[in-house]
Structures are given as structure tokens and as C-alpha cells.
Scaffold this motif. Structure first.
Motif, PDB file in Angstrom:
ATOM      1  N   ILE A   1       0.858  -1.190   0.000  1.00 24.81           N
ATOM      2  CA  ILE A   1       0.000   0.000   0.000  1.00 24.81           C
ATOM      3  C   ILE A   1       0.890   1.234   0.000  1.00 24.81           C
ATOM      4  O   ILE A   1       1.730   1.400   0.887  1.00 24.81           O
ATOM      5  N   GLY A   2       0.701   2.103  -0.987  1.00 27.02           N
ATOM      6  CA  GLY A   2       1.508   3.311  -1.085  1.00 27.02           C
ATOM      7  C   GLY A   2       2.874   3.032  -1.668  1.00 27.02           C
ATOM      8  O   GLY A   2       3.895   3.354  -1.063  1.00 27.02           O
TER       9      GLY A   2
ATOM     10  N   PRO B   1       1.995  -4.017  -6.194  1.00 23.82           N
ATOM     11  CA  PRO B   1       2.094  -2.615  -5.801  1.00 23.82           C
ATOM     12  C   PRO B   1       0.770  -1.885  -5.994  1.00 23.82           C
ATOM     13  O   PRO B   1      -0.068  -2.287  -6.825  1.00 23.82           O
ATOM     14  N   SER B   2       0.578  -0.824  -5.217  1.00 24.41           N
ATOM     15  CA  SER B   2      -0.639  -0.015  -5.355  1.00 24.41           C
ATOM     16  C   SER B   2      -0.370   1.377  -4.818  1.00 24.41           C
ATOM     17  O   SER B   2       0.504   1.595  -3.979  1.00 24.41           O
ATOM     18  N   ASP B   3      -1.146   2.328  -5.299  1.00 26.27           N
ATOM     19  CA  ASP B   3      -1.042   3.703  -4.807  1.00 26.27           C
ATOM     20  C   ASP B   3      -2.159   4.521  -5.437  1.00 26.27           C
ATOM     21  O   ASP B   3      -2.932   4.007  -6.261  1.00 26.27           O
TER      22      ASP B   3
ATOM     23  N   ALA C   1       1.305  -5.586 -12.252  1.00 27.71           N
ATOM     24  CA  ALA C   1       1.078  -4.189 -12.627  1.00 27.71           C
ATOM     25  C   ALA C   1       0.471  -3.448 -11.449  1.00 27.71           C
ATOM     26  O   ALA C   1      -0.408  -3.975 -10.761  1.00 27.71           O
ATOM     27  N   PRO C   2       0.921  -2.215 -11.168  1.00 33.23           N
ATOM     28  CA  PRO C   2       0.404  -1.485 -10.003  1.00 33.23           C
ATOM     29  C   PRO C   2      -1.070  -1.131 -10.158  1.00 33.23           C
ATOM     30  O   PRO C   2      -1.534  -0.801 -11.248  1.00 33.23           O
ATOM     31  N   LEU C   3      -1.776  -1.236  -9.050  1.00 34.12           N
ATOM     32  CA  LEU C   3      -3.205  -0.938  -9.015  1.00 34.12           C
ATOM     33  C   LEU C   3      -3.458   0.413  -8.377  1.00 34.12           C
ATOM     34  O   LEU C   3      -2.730   0.819  -7.460  1.00 34.12           O
TER      35      LEU C   3
ATOM     36  N   PHE D   1       2.328  -4.922   3.098  1.00 32.95           N
ATOM     37  CA  PHE D   1       3.434  -4.049   3.514  1.00 32.95           C
ATOM     38  C   PHE D   1       3.081  -2.615   3.140  1.00 32.95           C
ATOM     39  O   PHE D   1       2.533  -2.359   2.068  1.00 32.95           O
ATOM     40  N   SER D   2       3.421  -1.683   4.026  1.00 31.81           N
ATOM     41  CA  SER D   2       3.226  -0.269   3.731  1.00 31.81           C
ATOM     42  C   SER D   2       4.300   0.544   4.431  1.00 31.81           C
ATOM     43  O   SER D   2       4.593   0.316   5.610  1.00 31.81           O
TER      44      SER D   2
END
Length: 199
Positions: free
Chosen positions: A35-36, A57-59, A81-83, A101-102
Motif C-alpha cells: 500500500i503506497g 504494488p498499489s497507490d 502491474a500497479p493498481l 506491507f506499507s
């Protein structure tokens, strides 16, 4: 205008100390939601050293183009692929994960967003799985260093909703979502890596 690949000095400095802890926590194969993800430096470093894991990954949307550049350059098969992920927006675009994890998010998020993050992670993770949260934290209302106190003042001057979070508040919040604090690791630059275990 061509987008420049982002670079975070903080990520570069802390990625290895964080990894040294993550290798002891995320030992079983599975999907790890970050996250982030920001620049994407963390996720490609971790994925390269933890090939038994698939990293998601995400953000928020504005950070995804830069993150994609790091992922493309790394060309790792175990990075998805990042979300786009807004912790306040339900349902989350991730339906299952073996861990979360963040890094450096809790002090940037307003408190309702921190609450939403714990709620979302609590829904996502099954019993026995871990949520690792990195950053600066206060204990019993006190900062762990003068530099963290100055950082907290800077954050609150920029936006009163931001600020270094107190462990007492985080532990109460974690309990509401069936998390216990398994480990509290001291890392360089007066930061901590909190390892929460879902009950």
C-alpha cells in the motif's frame, strides 16, 4: 513532455534494512500487497530478493506512472502491474493476499484513512498473516528523537491532518481489526517496522 523516473533517497536508504526484516516475516509463497508504493523502488528491491512472493504494488493514481517505470526497468516476473488503491474507497481492487506491507503512509494519511487502511487490511488477510507497517511512531505521547519531533511539526504545519502516529492509538485500532503486535523492530533513522499478526 517525457515523464522522469522518480527517485526517493529515503527509499534507497531504508530498502535493505526493511528487507532484512521482511525475509523473516514473509516466508511462505503468496501475494504481498504493498500500500503506497510511491516511486516503486521498494517493490522492485523486495521482489528481486524474495522470488517466492508475488508483489502487488498499489497507490493513488498520480503515483502510478512513475512506479510503472521502475517496474518496467526491473523486468521482474513476480511484480504485478500497479493498481490504483484509495484506502477510503470500498471495495478494494485486491480480493486476496498473503500479507501486506506499507511504508511511510500512516503519518501522511489523515486519521480516518489510517483507520480505513487497518479495516481494509483486516478484511483482506486471513488468520496468521502479517501486516508490516514502516515509519516513525510516537510512544506514550513522546517522540523517539528530536528529528522525529521536528518532522511531526513540519507535517502538521503543512496539513493539520497529517502527523506521526502514537503506538497507543495504533494498537487500539489494530485490536479492533483482530491484529496483535508480533514484533516492533528498530530501524535506522529513528524509524520502526511494526509487524502486526492477524488473529
Amino acid at each position: 513532455m517525457m515523464l522522469q523516473k522518480p527517485f526517493s533517497r529515503a527509499c534507497e536508504n531504508n530498502k535493505q534494512p526493511i528487507l532484512d526484516v521482511l525475509v523473516t516475516v514473509f516466508t511462505e509463497p503468496g501475494i504481498i500487497l504493498e500500500i503506497g508504493s510511491g516511486s516503486g523502488q521498494h517493490v522492485v528491491h523486495f521482489a528481486g530478493h524474495l522470488p517466492h512472493l508475488t508483489w502487488q504494488p498499489s497507490d493513488q493514481s498520480q503515483y502510478l506512472p512513475g512506479c510503472r517505470m521502475w517496474i518496467a526497468d526491473a523486468a521482474l516476473k513476480n511484480v504485478a502491474a500497479p493498481l490504483e488503491l484509495d484506502v477510503m474507497r470500498q471495495p478494494w481492487p485486491v480480493t486476496a493476499a498473503a500479507g501486506v506491507f506499507s511504508a511511510n503512509t500512516a503519518h501522511i494519511m489523515h486519521w480516518p484513512m489510517v483507520q480505513a487502511m487497518f479495516a481494509g487490511v483486516g478484511t483482506l488477510l486471513a488468520s496468521g498473516h502479517y501486516f508490516c507497517l514502516y515509519g516513525p511512531f510516537k510512544y506514550h505521547g513522546s517522540h523517539t528523537s528530536a528529528s522525529n519531533a521536528r518532522f511531526d511539526q513540519q507535517l502538521r504545519a503543512e496539513d493539520p491532518g497529517m502527523g506521526v502516529r502514537d503506538m497507543h492509538d495504533l494498537e487500539l485500532l489494530a485490536t479492533q481489526h483482530s491484529f496483535n503486535l508480533a514484533h516492533d523492530h528498530a530501524l535506522p533513522a529513528n524509524n520502526r517496522l511494526l509487524v502486526w499478526r492477524k488473529q
